[in-house]
Write a protein that holds these residues in place. Structure first.
Motif, mmCIF file in Angstrom:
data_model
loop_
_atom_site.group_PDB
_atom_site.id
_atom_site.type_symbol
_atom_site.label_atom_id
_atom_site.label_comp_id
_atom_site.label_asym_id
_atom_site.label_seq_id
_atom_site.Cartn_x
_atom_site.Cartn_y
_atom_site.Cartn_z
ATOM 1 N N UNK C 11 50.252 72.288 37.941
ATOM 2 C CA UNK C 11 50.165 71.077 38.398
ATOM 3 C C UNK C 11 51.520 70.999 38.964
ATOM 4 N N UNK C 12 52.609 71.297 38.276
ATOM 5 C CA UNK C 12 54.132 70.891 38.569
ATOM 6 C C UNK C 12 54.158 71.901 39.946
ATOM 7 N N UNK C 13 53.727 72.948 40.001
ATOM 8 C CA UNK C 13 53.617 73.628 41.331
ATOM 9 C C UNK C 13 53.185 72.925 42.539
ATOM 10 N N UNK C 14 52.053 72.251 42.288
ATOM 11 C CA UNK C 14 51.443 71.665 43.294
ATOM 12 C C UNK C 14 52.390 70.481 43.793
ATOM 13 N N UNK C 15 52.690 69.788 42.844
ATOM 14 C CA UNK C 15 53.609 68.716 42.981
ATOM 15 C C UNK C 15 54.917 68.977 43.720
ATOM 16 N N UNK C 16 55.161 69.989 43.545
ATOM 17 C CA UNK C 16 56.449 70.659 44.077
ATOM 18 C C UNK C 16 56.181 71.107 45.679
ATOM 19 N N UNK C 17 55.414 71.355 45.961
ATOM 20 C CA UNK C 17 54.827 71.734 47.315
ATOM 21 C C UNK C 17 54.723 70.394 48.052
ATOM 22 N N UNK C 18 54.145 69.422 47.499
ATOM 23 C CA UNK C 18 53.968 68.095 48.199
ATOM 24 C C UNK C 18 55.515 67.684 48.416
ATOM 25 N N UNK C 28 61.529 67.109 61.033
ATOM 26 C CA UNK C 28 60.646 67.447 62.376
ATOM 27 C C UNK C 28 59.851 68.465 62.074
ATOM 28 N N UNK C 29 59.571 68.991 61.024
ATOM 29 C CA UNK C 29 58.455 69.951 61.024
ATOM 30 C C UNK C 29 57.639 69.770 59.473
ATOM 31 N N UNK C 30 56.566 70.068 59.761
ATOM 32 C CA UNK C 30 55.665 69.697 58.436
ATOM 33 C C UNK C 30 54.360 70.717 58.339
ATOM 34 N N UNK C 31 54.220 71.156 57.222
ATOM 35 C CA UNK C 31 53.264 72.013 56.958
ATOM 36 C C UNK C 31 52.344 71.453 55.778
ATOM 37 N N UNK C 32 51.232 71.668 55.728
ATOM 38 C CA UNK C 32 50.291 71.165 54.618
ATOM 39 C C UNK C 32 49.042 71.979 54.706
ATOM 40 N N UNK C 33 48.660 72.076 53.648
ATOM 41 C CA UNK C 33 47.266 72.794 53.521
ATOM 42 C C UNK C 33 46.137 71.941 52.580
ATOM 43 N N UNK C 34 45.103 71.762 53.476
ATOM 44 C CA UNK C 34 44.147 71.024 52.472
ATOM 45 C C UNK C 34 42.854 72.176 52.218
#
Lengths: 195, 187, 184
Positions: C11-18, C28-34
């Motif tokens: 869970x910490x890892x996920x928060x970290x990614x966020x 000015x760049x963003x990446x995300x994964x849904x």
């Protein structure tokens, strides 16, 4: 007061009658369970006439069989030129019907009835099956009958419909050379045609 | 780290495959229901049949048949299975035919048979069923207690005057046609 | 305990990614994964439809067409006939038979099946002297097989017949017929 009583009685009566009527009509209204079928009938009525034989009331040999039908038997019995003569049979030793023969005669009644016809009379014709012993047959004054069923010999006379019948003389000319005890049997076919 | 990789690489696909397998193991189905409304009522059914000893009916085995006497006369030849009796001023031609009435949905043990002619017959002709004369003005009872379910023979008779046409007799040479409308009523 | 610790780390890892994503937007760049997941399942449907001759004799119009719950009215019948003109009526000396075409449409989705099996059963046992059939198959409260090779997307004609003996008393003979289509 009496009038009121009469009126109330009348109303009561009519009310009861009405109820009864309603009950009756309701009972009457019950639907009957039925089934139906239709049969179409066809017929074609045709005029027709009928010829039958009867024993002649005068000078006629009693028919052996078939009286009242169209297939009768007339038996002259035993006939001789000079011997005894059967009842109701006449013997003529000479006749224009045939030569070298004698003739036995008797009467028969021919009854012709018409139905669904406006005809007032009819004509008669007759034919005979081929005689085997040289005999000659005649009806009335026809002379020798034809042996052709398709060309029967007309019978002269005026004939009437009805059960009283028409007496006709049937004659049998027998050659004098005929052997003793010869049995002759011939069939005369009559044809009645409505006028 | 190795554990997560192991889970991602092997376990999750395996679980997914297992899930797919379990879904595939049961064939999909669909259902529907059809409601059929039907009320069994009560009724009679009448069927006319040729009688073995009678004239062959047209449309035998139906409720609408025909019977042809053919040429009828007092003295002439008649069609097969037509019989005749000659009276003083008339003759009668007869033939049997059969009526079969069935009952359903009803506790009736017998029925009344009546008949009526569709048209008036010509002068000199009357029609009878079982010796009951029929008219075209009213339905006439013929039999009061007929039983259901079997071919019952009835005698159709035409009583014909022997008088000439115009003198009380029927027309000759032309076809006389009428229809007998039978009604069976449950008792 | 070890499993809980692992989950917490995950869970910490996920928060970290966020958090990293937020941080990245400033660049000015963003990446995300849904991660989207679903399980597609095969399915089929059955519905009753009106045939092309609906309303004519032999093919009554059904109510509830294009649904899986339909009804058809056979009316009031006896040996004398049926009061519904769309119902075909025939009789013998002992019974009458009512006939009617019903159409069922089975469609499939996400299915490699080439056909379906259709069965039918009565909702309740008919009284003695009453017999129901579809395509000559006798119906009972158990499933009767109508076809093992039904074609998807095509109307299947169901020739529904009921024969009533003349011994059956006046009564309500209505039935519910349950159909089940199963992919082969």
């Amino acid at each position: 007061m009496n009038n009121w009583k009469k009126i109330s009685q009348s109303l009561l009566a009519s009310g009861v009658a009405g109820l009864l009527l309603a009950a009756v009509s309701q009972a009457h209204a019950t639907t009957a369970v039925t089934a139906s079928g239709a049969l179409t009938v066809e017929a074609t009525v045709a005029s027709s006439i009928q010829l039958t034989f009867n024993t002649a009331t005068s000078n006629g040999v009693t028919l052996t069989s078939g009286a009242g039908t169209n297939a009768a038997t007339l038996n002259f019995g035993t006939v001789t030129e000079y011997g005894s003569v059967p009842t109701n049979v006449a013997i003529a030793t000479s006749s224009s019907l045939c030569s070298s023969c004698f003739v036995a005669s008797t009467n028969v009644s021919i009854v012709v009835n018409a139905a669904d016809s406006s005809s007032s009379g009819f004509s008669l014709a007759a034919s005979v099956s081929a005689p085997t012993h040289g005999e000659v047959l005649a009806v009335g004054t026809s002379g020798a009958l034809s042996t052709s069923a398709t060309s029967p010999t007309p019978i002269t006379g005026s004939f009437t419909y009805g059960s009283s019948g028409n007496a006709l003389q049937v004659s049998l000319g027998i050659p004098t050379a005929t052997a003793d005890s010869t049995q002759m049997s011939d069939v005369i076919t009559f044809v009645a045609t409505a006028n | 780290m190795n554990l997560r990789k192991t889970i991602r690489v092997f376990v999750l696909p395996a679980l997914a495959a297992l899930g797919a397998l379990s879904a595939a193991a049961q064939n999909p189905s669909a259902s529907g229901s059809l409601s059929v409304q039907l009320q069994n009522g009560s009724g009679l059914q009448m069927v006319l049949y040729s009688d073995p000893s009678g004239v062959t009916l047209g449309n035998s085995g139906t409720a609408s048949a025909s019977l042809a006497f053919g040429n009828v006369s007092a003295y002439g030849a008649l069609s097969t299975n037509v019989t005749r009796t000659n009276g003083t001023n008339s003759f009668t031609v007869s033939t049997p035919f059969d009526i079969n009435v069935q009952v359903s949905g009803l506790s009736s043990s017998s029925y009344t048979l009546s008949g009526e002619l569709s048209t008036a017959l010509p002068t000199g002709v009357t029609l009878e069923v079982d010796s009951v004369s029929l008219s075209n003005t009213a339905s006439t009872p013929i039999q009061a207690k007929e039983t259901y379910g079997s071919n019952l023979a009835h005698t159709l008779s035409a009583v014909i005057s022997t008088s000439a046409s115009g003198s009380g007799g029927p027309p000759t040479g032309s076809t006389i046609t009428t229809t007998i409308n039978f009604v069976a009523t449950a008792n | 305990m070890a499993r809980r610790a692992y989950l917490c780390r995950w869970m910490s890892c996920v928060l970290l990614i966020w958090g990293a994503a937020t941080y990245s937007s400033a660049q000015n760049t963003a990446t995300s994964a849904l991660v989207v997941s679903m399980s597609v399942q095969s399915s089929i449907s059955l519905e009753f439809v009106n045939g092309s001759g609906a309303g004519t004799q032999g093919t009554c119009t059904i109510t509830g067409a294009n649904t899986s719950t339909a009804s058809v009215n056979f009316g009031i019948a006896s040996l004398a006939g049926d009061n519904q003109s769309c119902v075909s009526f025939s009789s013998t000396t002992k019974s009458y038979t009512l006939s009617n075409n019903i159409y069922a449409l089975v469609t499939q989705s996400n299915l490699a099946s080439s056909g379906y099996t259709l069965t039918a059963s009565l909702g309740s046992a008919p009284p003695s002297g009453v017999a129901w059939t579809i395509n000559s198959a006798a119906l009972t409260t158990g499933a009767a097989n109508l076809t093992s090779g039904g074609s998807y997307g095509s109307n299947m004609a169901l020739y529904l017949q009921v024969t009533v003996q003349n011994t059956v008393t006046t009564s309500n003979l209505s039935e519910t017929i349950n159909f089940v289509a199963t992919a082969n």
